[in-house]
Scaffold this active site. Structure first.
Site, PDB file in Angstrom:
ATOM      1  N   GLN A 171       3.071  -2.463  -5.362  1.00  0.00           N
ATOM      2  CA  GLN A 171       2.583  -3.677  -4.354  1.00  0.00           C
ATOM      3  C   GLN A 171       1.546  -4.369  -4.777  1.00  0.00           C
ATOM      4  O   GLN A 171       0.740  -3.777  -5.535  1.00  0.00           O
ATOM      5  CB  GLN A 171       2.566  -3.097  -3.000  1.00  0.00           C
TER       6      GLN A 171
ATOM      7  N   HIS B  67      -6.286   3.294  14.500  1.00  0.00           N
ATOM      8  CA  HIS B  67      -6.285   4.665  13.800  1.00  0.00           C
ATOM      9  C   HIS B  67      -6.437   5.781  14.902  1.00  0.00           C
ATOM     10  O   HIS B  67      -5.682   6.617  15.198  1.00  0.00           O
ATOM     11  CB  HIS B  67      -7.173   5.078  12.848  1.00  0.00           C
TER      12      HIS B  67
ATOM     13  N   GLU C 122       1.641   9.594   0.496  1.00  0.00           N
ATOM     14  CA  GLU C 122       1.387   8.316   0.348  1.00  0.00           C
ATOM     15  C   GLU C 122       1.874   7.828  -1.069  1.00  0.00           C
ATOM     16  O   GLU C 122       1.925   8.587  -2.141  1.00  0.00           O
ATOM     17  CB  GLU C 122      -0.187   8.073   0.234  1.00  0.00           C
TER      18      GLU C 122
ATOM     19  N   ASP D 257       2.175   5.910   8.968  1.00  0.00           N
ATOM     20  CA  ASP D 257       1.251   4.777   9.040  1.00  0.00           C
ATOM     21  C   ASP D 257       1.664   3.849   8.041  1.00  0.00           C
ATOM     22  O   ASP D 257       1.037   4.015   6.708  1.00  0.00           O
ATOM     23  CB  ASP D 257      -0.167   5.536   9.132  1.00  0.00           C
TER      24      ASP D 257
ATOM     25  N   THR E 220       3.195   0.449   6.028  1.00  0.00           N
ATOM     26  CA  THR E 220       3.400  -1.025   5.995  1.00  0.00           C
ATOM     27  C   THR E 220       4.361  -1.473   6.748  1.00  0.00           C
ATOM     28  O   THR E 220       5.202  -0.826   7.188  1.00  0.00           O
ATOM     29  CB  THR E 220       3.586  -1.464   4.486  1.00  0.00           C
TER      30      THR E 220
HETATM   31  N1  SAM Z   1      -2.067  -0.064   9.762  1.00  0.00           N
HETATM   32  C1  SAM Z   1      -1.233  -0.551   8.403  1.00  0.00           C
HETATM   33  C2  SAM Z   1      -0.134  -1.186   9.130  1.00  0.00           C
HETATM   34  O1  SAM Z   1      -0.154  -1.125  10.600  1.00  0.00           O
HETATM   35  O2  SAM Z   1       0.641  -2.317   8.518  1.00  0.00           O
HETATM   36  C3  SAM Z   1      -0.763   0.300   7.594  1.00  0.00           C
HETATM   37  C4  SAM Z   1      -1.970   0.762   6.560  1.00  0.00           C
HETATM   38  S1  SAM Z   1      -1.649   1.674   5.215  1.00  0.00           S
HETATM   39  C5  SAM Z   1      -2.652   1.120   4.208  1.00  0.00           C
HETATM   40  C6  SAM Z   1       0.177   1.660   4.940  1.00  0.00           C
HETATM   41  C7  SAM Z   1       0.525   2.564   3.714  1.00  0.00           C
HETATM   42  O3  SAM Z   1       1.871   2.726   3.539  1.00  0.00           O
HETATM   43  C8  SAM Z   1       0.041   1.974   2.261  1.00  0.00           C
HETATM   44  O4  SAM Z   1      -1.015   2.709   1.649  1.00  0.00           O
HETATM   45  C9  SAM Z   1       1.423   2.075   1.435  1.00  0.00           C
HETATM   46  O5  SAM Z   1       0.956   2.271   0.095  1.00  0.00           O
HETATM   47  C10 SAM Z   1       2.026   3.194   2.361  1.00  0.00           C
HETATM   48  N2  SAM Z   1       3.426   3.213   2.150  1.00  0.00           N
HETATM   49  C11 SAM Z   1       4.411   2.162   2.008  1.00  0.00           C
HETATM   50  N3  SAM Z   1       5.657   2.633   1.591  1.00  0.00           N
HETATM   51  C12 SAM Z   1       5.632   3.900   1.732  1.00  0.00           C
HETATM   52  C13 SAM Z   1       6.584   4.955   1.207  1.00  0.00           C
HETATM   53  N4  SAM Z   1       7.822   4.500   1.350  1.00  0.00           N
HETATM   54  N5  SAM Z   1       6.098   6.296   1.415  1.00  0.00           N
HETATM   55  C14 SAM Z   1       4.791   6.566   1.616  1.00  0.00           C
HETATM   56  N6  SAM Z   1       3.893   5.810   1.733  1.00  0.00           N
HETATM   57  C15 SAM Z   1       4.480   4.071   1.747  1.00  0.00           C
END
Ligand code: SAM
Length: 284
Positions: free
Chosen positions: A34, A65, A109, A159, A161
């Site tokens: 991304q 959080h 993650e 948590d 995206t």
């Molecule tokens: N609080 C934020 C929101 O509500 O949008 C989310 C924050 S956190 C940074 C979101 C995380 O999800 C990112 O680090 C991203 O890399 C991860 N992510 C996205 N798709 C994923 C997947 N298929 N498996 C694991 N992690 C994933």
């Protein structure tokens, strides 16, 4: 004449969005999964965005959080094993580890660079949590993990995206089926589910996909300033634990017993956050 500072335009919504003055761009790259940017803003401190979507800011991160973590963690009588999907900034991990009952946390993650950059630029988000001996950090896709793992968990927190790009799979029936298979009896699953006023269809889709798999499905909310457009909605799914199933006295006892401070979450708010706006109740 001084040059106007560049602005970061959030592109989550097509016809409307928020913008941030970028006082300084601290990091920007196309990672394996991304587009990642981290910048400094006078109002919000350091801000991270992924693929045009605001993820977290230093100033208001605690709201999201604390609410995504402590509502399930205080509802479960004794959460020992926890799974976090996503959460690369470390904020959820920090809050989960505050619960002394927790003996192990697995965090899955997909993007290693998000973890590394957040350790560097958002040290207070993880606050040392990535070094905690109870953590098993897995760099991988959450949907594959929950469908393959032999482990099982008392609390699972997604948590992720928004359902765009790598996060899309974390809102599918395949993901929720995987959650069901690795959730312990008496366990609970929660997930970020978007700003319901603008992303109502995401809440409806979650309910349609979770209800065939879990006995007790519901939603709760919190007002997160930089998740613009109204209340941030969280999905709840369990075979045993009702949404808002604990009385205030029990919540207060568990909160006192836990012995740590919060800045947004409290037992009264825990009870109130399951009360949803009529437009959402009518839609569900
Ligand atoms: N609080 C934020 C929101 O509500 O949008 C989310 C924050 S956190 C940074 C979101 C995380 O999800 C990112 O680090 C991203 O890399 C991860 N992510 C996205 N798709 C994923 C997947 N298929 N498996 C694991 N992690 C994933």
């Amino acid at each position: 004449m001084t040059q106007a500072k560049p602005r970061y335009l959030e592109t989550l919504h097509q016809a409307w969005g928020q913008s941030f003055v970028m006082d300084e761009v601290l990091f920007e790259a196309k990672t394996e999964h991304q587009h990642l940017v981290i910048f400094q803003n006078a109002q919000w401190g350091r801000v991270m965005a992924l693929d045009g979507m605001i993820q977290t800011t230093e100033r208001d991160e605690f709201i999201y959080h604390e609410m995504l973590t402590h509502v399930p963690m205080f509802t479960h009588p004794e959460p020992k094993s926890v799974l976090i999907i996503g959460g690369g900034d470390g904020g959820i991990l920090r809050e989960v580890l505050k619960h002394s009952s927790v003996t192990s946390v697995t965090q899955v993650e997909i993007d290693a660079q998000v973890v590394e950059m957040c350790k560097t630029y958002f040290p207070k988000h993880s606050d040392g949590a990535f070094d905690d001996a109870r953590l098993n950090l897995v760099i991988g896709d959450g949907v594959a993990f929950v469908n393959d793992t032999d482990l099982s968990f008392d609390v699972i927190i997604s948590d992720s995206t928004d359902p765009v790009g790598p996060g899309e799979v974390l809102f599918t029936s395949r993901f929720y089926t995987g959650i069901k298979r690795c959730l312990n009896s008496g366990g609970v699953f929660v997930a970020q589910n978007g700003v319901s006023f603008l992303q109502t269809d995401e809440v409806l889709t979650s309910e349609q996909r979770l209800s065939p798999l879990f006995e007790k499905v519901g939603f709760y909310s919190a007002a997160v300033p930089t998740y613009v457009g109204g209340i941030m909605t969280f999905a709840w799914a369990s075979q045993d634990l009702k949404p808002n199933g604990l009385d205030l006295n029990s919540l207060q006892a568990r909160y006192q017993q836990a012995g740590f401070k919060t800045r947004y979450y409290n037992p009264g708010l825990h009870q109130a956050c399951f009360a949803l706006p009529q437009y959402l109740l009518d839609a569900l």
